[in-house]
Design an enzyme around this catalytic site. Structure first.
Site, mmCIF file in Angstrom:
data_model
loop_
_atom_site.group_PDB
_atom_site.id
_atom_site.type_symbol
_atom_site.label_atom_id
_atom_site.label_comp_id
_atom_site.label_asym_id
_atom_site.label_seq_id
_atom_site.Cartn_x
_atom_site.Cartn_y
_atom_site.Cartn_z
ATOM 1 N N GLY A 55 -6.188 24.045 12.710
ATOM 2 C CA GLY A 55 -4.940 24.011 12.205
ATOM 3 C C GLY A 55 -4.201 23.183 12.754
ATOM 4 O O GLY A 55 -4.657 22.540 13.701
ATOM 5 N N CYS A 82 -11.739 24.481 17.056
ATOM 6 C CA CYS A 82 -10.558 23.793 17.059
ATOM 7 C C CYS A 82 -9.229 24.474 17.318
ATOM 8 O O CYS A 82 -9.195 24.859 18.656
ATOM 9 C CB CYS A 82 -10.237 22.903 16.005
ATOM 10 S SG CYS A 82 -9.338 21.299 16.316
ATOM 11 N N HIS A 172 -15.855 20.633 14.737
ATOM 12 C CA HIS A 172 -15.757 21.343 13.717
ATOM 13 C C HIS A 172 -17.359 21.433 13.260
ATOM 14 O O HIS A 172 -17.853 20.555 12.552
ATOM 15 C CB HIS A 172 -15.194 20.686 12.526
ATOM 16 C CG HIS A 172 -13.560 20.663 12.868
ATOM 17 N ND1 HIS A 172 -12.722 21.809 12.429
ATOM 18 C CD2 HIS A 172 -12.496 19.812 13.432
ATOM 19 C CE1 HIS A 172 -11.548 21.403 12.263
ATOM 20 N NE2 HIS A 172 -11.450 20.363 13.028
ATOM 21 N N GLU A 174 -18.661 23.000 11.073
ATOM 22 C CA GLU A 174 -18.703 23.404 9.507
ATOM 23 C C GLU A 174 -19.068 22.082 8.708
ATOM 24 O O GLU A 174 -19.344 21.944 7.646
ATOM 25 C CB GLU A 174 -17.512 24.111 9.148
ATOM 26 C CG GLU A 174 -16.139 23.383 8.978
ATOM 27 C CD GLU A 174 -15.572 23.404 10.196
ATOM 28 O OE1 GLU A 174 -14.317 23.287 10.233
ATOM 29 O OE2 GLU A 174 -16.098 23.788 11.484
ATOM 30 N N SER A 226 -13.530 27.864 -22.362
ATOM 31 C CA SER A 226 -13.448 26.386 -22.645
ATOM 32 C C SER A 226 -14.598 25.591 -22.487
ATOM 33 O O SER A 226 -14.772 24.474 -22.746
ATOM 34 C CB SER A 226 -12.421 25.957 -21.078
ATOM 35 O OG SER A 226 -13.444 25.974 -19.938
ATOM 36 N N GLY A 227 -15.558 26.106 -22.087
ATOM 37 C CA GLY A 227 -16.792 25.567 -21.923
ATOM 38 C C GLY A 227 -17.163 24.859 -20.675
ATOM 39 O O GLY A 227 -18.390 24.394 -20.493
ATOM 40 N N GLY A 228 -16.482 24.889 -19.833
ATOM 41 C CA GLY A 228 -16.443 24.659 -18.467
ATOM 42 C C GLY A 228 -17.212 25.760 -17.584
ATOM 43 O O GLY A 228 -17.630 26.729 -18.197
ATOM 44 N N VAL A 229 -18.003 25.144 -16.323
ATOM 45 C CA VAL A 229 -18.596 25.885 -15.554
ATOM 46 C C VAL A 229 -18.142 27.588 -15.342
ATOM 47 O O VAL A 229 -18.824 28.584 -15.606
ATOM 48 C CB VAL A 229 -19.124 25.413 -14.224
ATOM 49 C CG1 VAL A 229 -20.034 26.388 -13.347
ATOM 50 C CG2 VAL A 229 -19.637 24.137 -14.366
ATOM 51 N N ASP A 230 -16.812 27.393 -14.772
ATOM 52 C CA ASP A 230 -16.555 28.829 -14.498
ATOM 53 C C ASP A 230 -16.399 29.751 -15.771
ATOM 54 O O ASP A 230 -16.724 30.982 -15.399
ATOM 55 C CB ASP A 230 -15.002 28.360 -13.895
ATOM 56 C CG ASP A 230 -15.078 27.809 -12.676
ATOM 57 O OD1 ASP A 230 -16.156 27.692 -12.057
ATOM 58 O OD2 ASP A 230 -14.113 27.393 -12.269
ATOM 59 N N SER A 231 -15.509 29.293 -16.729
ATOM 60 C CA SER A 231 -15.355 30.066 -17.898
ATOM 61 C C SER A 231 -16.690 30.763 -18.598
ATOM 62 O O SER A 231 -16.787 31.794 -19.138
ATOM 63 C CB SER A 231 -14.409 29.521 -18.979
ATOM 64 O OG SER A 231 -15.085 28.502 -19.605
ATOM 65 N N SER A 232 -17.944 29.816 -18.557
ATOM 66 C CA SER A 232 -18.980 30.110 -19.058
ATOM 67 C C SER A 232 -19.727 30.955 -18.420
ATOM 68 O O SER A 232 -20.383 31.788 -18.924
ATOM 69 C CB SER A 232 -19.865 28.834 -19.240
ATOM 70 O OG SER A 232 -19.146 27.760 -20.011
ATOM 71 N N LYS A 369 -17.397 27.619 -5.830
ATOM 72 C CA LYS A 369 -18.042 26.979 -7.223
ATOM 73 C C LYS A 369 -19.549 26.835 -7.015
ATOM 74 O O LYS A 369 -20.321 27.216 -8.008
ATOM 75 C CB LYS A 369 -17.492 25.645 -7.172
ATOM 76 C CG LYS A 369 -18.028 24.679 -8.131
ATOM 77 C CD LYS A 369 -17.486 25.142 -9.812
ATOM 78 C CE LYS A 369 -16.311 24.507 -10.025
ATOM 79 N NZ LYS A 369 -15.888 24.961 -11.451
#
Length: 513
Positions: A55, A82, A172, A174, A226-232, A369
């Site tokens: 932070g 951190c 960090h 990660e 929409s045809g995007g990854v998420d909506s598909s 994602k």
């Protein structure tokens, strides 16, 4: 869905989502919660471990974020990163101060020495590079803690109270810059927290299908595709669960890349659902005629999309659920509290008022994602859709600089398709995170055959990035660029000059408009 859970407690760190992704990559489910979350709510989640993020604050400041000290008497292992490390030290009786000289401040790649007898560093090299970013210093380590890592400038890079399962690192783990950082996180999960590794996309798919069926019952679900990854992927998951009870409205606004509308429709042919494709190209182009300012384009496209979707929804009548492709970063970034709010998302927090529905359903809201892409593969979506590159909502409207015409859009579609074909043929698609063509509004003189031309300049853009917040221009081999340029100029009318954008982000953005 029942999984072992780790809580990532967010103190406003820039890497909060990355920490959560690393945990899930290790096969352990986790959720990001703001540091203000009441202890009883955290206990109700029954976590096997807690991770404090970094932070921007200093723990000794008056209004710095803190936690209920009872979190350390709960009996659950804690890893502080951190700021999280310094908070742990401060809360448990140590002393954190501003570094008195530059030698105690550490930023960037730092050679670090680890104690391999510590469970956090078990079976790892005793020396490696870590990514530091701290200007404060632990002047006094809490009682019961041992120093388990140091650098040339700092004696207490990592501290541990192994008896209670408390660990703090000033770097960090990660980020990719920290060597063996993910293995350190894995050690915390498996060696300290006793994780079983029960988080996988196969399990998530089976559980999600069951949960959707139970919630929806015999109701009807409507999704704007929409045809995007998420909506598909959202559509495929719902189709797998409820079939004909799902209606997908795909608004084809004529601003997609070559053949994409047909590809989206073909991808859903395997499911028995109600798929409505609305051919709205003429309607959108009429609204956009003569408009050259990019923000004005965006506004027109957004409003018109809503109007088209509204009209189609009214034909369907009342539905029980409106589905959205909200994913976990949207949820985190739209959270409440001074640590969690980054930006608001249009599909989180406010329900649209133009569709008559009872409830909203967001079956991907727990996924990142990369996990959404994995789920798409589990569902059998084609790879071209699962790995579809980021594509702006306004589509090619903001990749044609200046005013829009169907002729310009078709020209860009053909050139962009050649670009993508040749990048894939050269194997460069594995090295580049995003690449596309831009039809500029600059025209210049050229010579083709024996004739003079006065045609458009096409710009090619390609970047490499890990988070899309910053990006470097991709070093595409000259011979590949040469082939792309030759093909476009010879095969696409209206273009006589090709330029390659070698600007990184910042100072440029990835998109041109």
């Amino acid at each position: 869905m029942s999984h072992q859970t780790v809580i990532v407690l967010d103190f406003g760190g820039q890497y909060n989502q990355l920490i959560a992704r690393r945990v899930r990559e290790c096969g352990v489910y986790c959720e990001v919660k703001p540091y203000t979350t009441p202890l009883e709510e955290l206990k109700a989640m029954n976590p096997i471990g807690i991770i404090f993020t970094g932070g921007p604050n200093s723990v000794y400041e008056k209004n710095a974020p803190h936690v209920d000290p009872a979190i350390f008497t709960w009996g659950v292992p804690v890893l502080g990163i951190c700021y999280g490390c310094q908070l742990m030290a401060h809360t448990l009786g140590g002393q954190v101060t501003a570094a008195q000289d530059d030698s105690a401040r550490e930023y960037g790649k730092t050679v670090t020495y680890y104690d391999p007898s510590c469970r956090l560093f078990q079976n790892l090299p005793s020396c490696g590079v870590s990514w530091m970013s701290h200007g404060d210093y632990m002047a006094k380590v809490p009682e019961g803690f041992a120093l388990v890592a140091h650098s040339d400038a700092c004696p207490n890079v990592a501290i541990a109270d192994e008896a209670r399962g408390f660990y703090g690192v000033q770097y960090h783990p990660e980020v990719n810059h920290t060597e063996n950082g993910i293995r350190m996180i894995r050690n915390f999960l498996y060696e300290v927290c006793g994780a079983a590794g029960d988080w996988s996309m196969g399990d998530y798919l089976r559980n999600a299908v069951t949960a959707i069926r139970e919630r929806v019952g015999d109701g009807k679900v409507l999704l704007a595709l929409s045809g995007g990854v998420d909506s598909s992927v959202c559509a495929a998951l719902l189709a797998e669960a409820i079939g004909k009870q799902l209606t997908c409205v795909f608004v084809d606004h004529g601003l997609m890349r070559k053949d994409e509308g047909d590809e989206v429709e073909a991808a859903f042919a395997k499911w028995d659902l109600n798929f409505i494709r609305v051919d709205a190209e003429t309607r959108f182009l009429l609204k956009l005629a003569g408009v050259s300012e990019p923000e004005h384009k965006r506004k027109i496209i957004g409003e018109e999309f809503i109007r088209v979707f509204e009209e189609e929804a009214k034909k369907i009548g009342r539905v029980d659920f409106l589905a959205q492709g909200t994913i976990y970063p949207d949820v985190i970034e739209s959270g409440a509290g001074d640590a969690a709010v980054i930006k608001s998302h249009h599909n989180v927090g406010g329900l649209p008022d133009y569709v008559d529905f009872k409830e909203i359903i967001e079956p991907l809201r727990l996924l990142f994602k990369d996990e959404v892409r994995q789920l798409g593969r589990e569902l059998g979506l084609p790879e071209y859709l699962v790995m579809r590159q980021p594509f702006p909502g306004p589509g090619l409207a903001i990749r044609v600089i200046g005013d829009l015409t169907k002729e310009k859009l078709d020209t860009l579609r053909e050139a962009d398709a050649i670009y993508r074909q040749e990048i894939a043929a050269a194997g460069e698609d594995q090295n580049i995170n995003q690449y596309f063509a831009v039809l500029t509004n600059t025209r210049s003189v050229g010579v083709m055959g024996d004739g003079r031309t006065y045609d458009y300049t096409l710009a090619l853009r390609a970047v490499t990035t890990s988070d899309f917040m910053t990006a470097d221009w991709a070093r595409i081999p000259y011979e590949v660029l040469d082939k792309i340029s030759t093909r476009i100029v010879n095969e696409v009318s209206g273009i006589n000059r090709i330029v390659y954008d070698i600007t990184s982000k910042p100072p440029a953005t990835i998109e041109w408009e």
